[in-house]
Design a protein around this motif. Structure first.
Motif, PDB file in Angstrom:
ATOM      1  N   LEU A 137       1.877  -4.114   6.368  1.00  0.00           N
ATOM      2  CA  LEU A 137       1.852  -4.885   5.122  1.00  0.00           C
ATOM      3  C   LEU A 137       3.270  -5.296   4.743  1.00  0.00           C
ATOM      4  O   LEU A 137       4.223  -4.559   4.963  1.00  0.00           O
ATOM      5  CB  LEU A 137       1.210  -4.074   3.996  1.00  0.00           C
ATOM      6  CG  LEU A 137       1.928  -2.815   3.491  1.00  0.00           C
ATOM      7  CD1 LEU A 137       2.952  -3.133   2.390  1.00  0.00           C
ATOM      8  CD2 LEU A 137       0.931  -1.802   2.962  1.00  0.00           C
ATOM      9  N   HIS A 161      -0.893  -7.991   6.754  1.00  0.00           N
ATOM     10  CA  HIS A 161      -1.349  -8.274   5.397  1.00  0.00           C
ATOM     11  C   HIS A 161      -0.148  -8.627   4.528  1.00  0.00           C
ATOM     12  O   HIS A 161       0.863  -7.905   4.547  1.00  0.00           O
ATOM     13  CB  HIS A 161      -2.058  -7.051   4.797  1.00  0.00           C
ATOM     14  CG  HIS A 161      -3.144  -6.492   5.654  1.00  0.00           C
ATOM     15  ND1 HIS A 161      -4.390  -7.071   5.751  1.00  0.00           N
ATOM     16  CD2 HIS A 161      -3.165  -5.405   6.476  1.00  0.00           C
ATOM     17  CE1 HIS A 161      -5.132  -6.360   6.577  1.00  0.00           C
ATOM     18  NE2 HIS A 161      -4.422  -5.352   7.038  1.00  0.00           N
ATOM     19  N   TRP A 247      -4.308  -4.217  -0.472  1.00  0.00           N
ATOM     20  CA  TRP A 247      -4.175  -3.642   0.874  1.00  0.00           C
ATOM     21  C   TRP A 247      -5.241  -2.600   1.164  1.00  0.00           C
ATOM     22  O   TRP A 247      -5.727  -2.506   2.291  1.00  0.00           O
ATOM     23  CB  TRP A 247      -2.761  -3.064   1.042  1.00  0.00           C
ATOM     24  CG  TRP A 247      -1.709  -4.116   0.852  1.00  0.00           C
ATOM     25  CD1 TRP A 247      -1.749  -5.420   1.297  1.00  0.00           C
ATOM     26  CD2 TRP A 247      -0.484  -3.998   0.123  1.00  0.00           C
ATOM     27  NE1 TRP A 247      -0.624  -6.104   0.897  1.00  0.00           N
ATOM     28  CE2 TRP A 247       0.172  -5.263   0.169  1.00  0.00           C
ATOM     29  CE3 TRP A 247       0.124  -2.960  -0.575  1.00  0.00           C
ATOM     30  CZ2 TRP A 247       1.407  -5.492  -0.433  1.00  0.00           C
ATOM     31  CZ3 TRP A 247       1.347  -3.180  -1.180  1.00  0.00           C
ATOM     32  CH2 TRP A 247       1.980  -4.431  -1.102  1.00  0.00           C
ATOM     33  N   TYR A 250      -8.319  -4.805   2.072  1.00  0.00           N
ATOM     34  CA  TYR A 250      -8.316  -5.670   3.257  1.00  0.00           C
ATOM     35  C   TYR A 250      -7.754  -5.033   4.513  1.00  0.00           C
ATOM     36  O   TYR A 250      -7.796  -5.647   5.578  1.00  0.00           O
ATOM     37  CB  TYR A 250      -7.629  -6.997   2.927  1.00  0.00           C
ATOM     38  CG  TYR A 250      -8.460  -7.762   1.922  1.00  0.00           C
ATOM     39  CD1 TYR A 250      -9.716  -8.270   2.278  1.00  0.00           C
ATOM     40  CD2 TYR A 250      -8.050  -7.890   0.601  1.00  0.00           C
ATOM     41  CE1 TYR A 250     -10.513  -8.912   1.358  1.00  0.00           C
ATOM     42  CE2 TYR A 250      -8.846  -8.541  -0.333  1.00  0.00           C
ATOM     43  CZ  TYR A 250     -10.077  -9.050   0.055  1.00  0.00           C
ATOM     44  OH  TYR A 250     -10.876  -9.678  -0.865  1.00  0.00           O
TER      45      TYR A 250
END
Length: 268
Positions: A137, A161, A247, A250
């Motif tokens: 991320l 992400h 986060w 997803y």
């Protein structure tokens, strides 16, 4: 003979099953840390590996303590997803974030790509470490995309992400000048450079960004660049911002991505 000095390994933590590992890293020139999660039940075949990278100001515990990744992965595997191991390393814990790039006094890139899988191979022989998946991320998304494209032959899939897509994206969030991140040269730190260089051999790529994320325009630009270069990939946008709520929701896309690629490999 071990390559790694002073490996200290915890018992599985109650509730999450995560094991904490500290060891002397040649690449970092100091101790490095990682969290490791293995599914409770798996076949005798070697477990595939996902290396999941955190963002600025973070550490190895972020993805499991804040992102609830072990809970989500365990639930998905119990429901029939392919089992795989997840390692969540620190980024080297330099300043606000190392960027997962080589620096003058240490190499955060080699830490992730060599020391982390190398130590795992010794401590957890049931994990397949010669090839693996990369995810992350924000700054970790940048690390996953850049290193996944650079080491295309070693990485089976890339998932990001809310990704930082260039060092310019990173600058507002770190105290160090961006020049400190370009020690290995401007080309090495550019996702676009590695996308073009290894275009013919890139692994499967997916990434997503929230519609309320300040990095949305950068992610759309990365998507456009990959389209222009004719590089296959999957790009998605969802409601949400640059938050753990996003986060936690997803990361399922990353876990499903790994599971589906493994299932496809198993059937061929």
């Amino acid at each position: 003979m071990t390559r790694f000095r002073n490996v200290v390994l915890s018992e599985p933590l109650p509730g999450s099953g995560v094991r904490l590992v500290t060891f002397d890293s040649p690449a970092l020139r100091r101790r490095g840390e990682m969290s490791v999660w293995l599914p409770w039940k798996h076949k005798d075949e070697p477990l595939p590996l996902l290396i999941l990278l955190h963002g600025v100001y973070g550490s190895h515990w972020n993805w499991w303590a804040l992102g609830k990744v072990p809970d989500t992965a365990g639930t998905m595997i119990a429901a029939g997803s392919m089992p795989f191991a997840i390692v969540m390393p620190s980024d080297g814990l330099w300043s606000d974030g190392s960027g997962y790039v080589p620096h003058r006094d240490f190499d955060a890139e080699s830490w992730v790509m060599e020391d982390v899988p190398g130590c795992l191979a010794e401590a957890f022989p049931q994990i397949r470490t010669n090839v693996f998946y990369l995810g992350g991320l924000s700054m970790g998304g940048y690390g996953a995309l850049r290193m996944g494209m650079k080491y295309a032959g070693k990485v089976r899939g890339i998932s990001a992400h809310s990704a930082v897509t260039s060092l310019e994206d990173l600058q507002p969030h770190v105290i160090e000048p961006i020049e400190a991140y370009r020690f290995s040269g401007p080309d090495n730190t550019e996702i676009a450079h590695w996308a073009r260089t290894n275009r013919a051999n890139l692994p499967p790529i997916r990434f997503d960004c929230g519609l309320d994320d300040a990095l949305l325009a950068s992610n759309r630009a990365l998507h456009a660049m990959l389209v222009e270069q004719g590089i296959p990939h999957e790009y998605e946008e969802f409601d949400g911002g640059h938050t753990w709520e996003y986060w936690r929701t997803y990361v399922r896309r990353t876990l499903r991505f790994v599971s589906e690629l493994e299932a496809h490999t198993a059937h061929h």
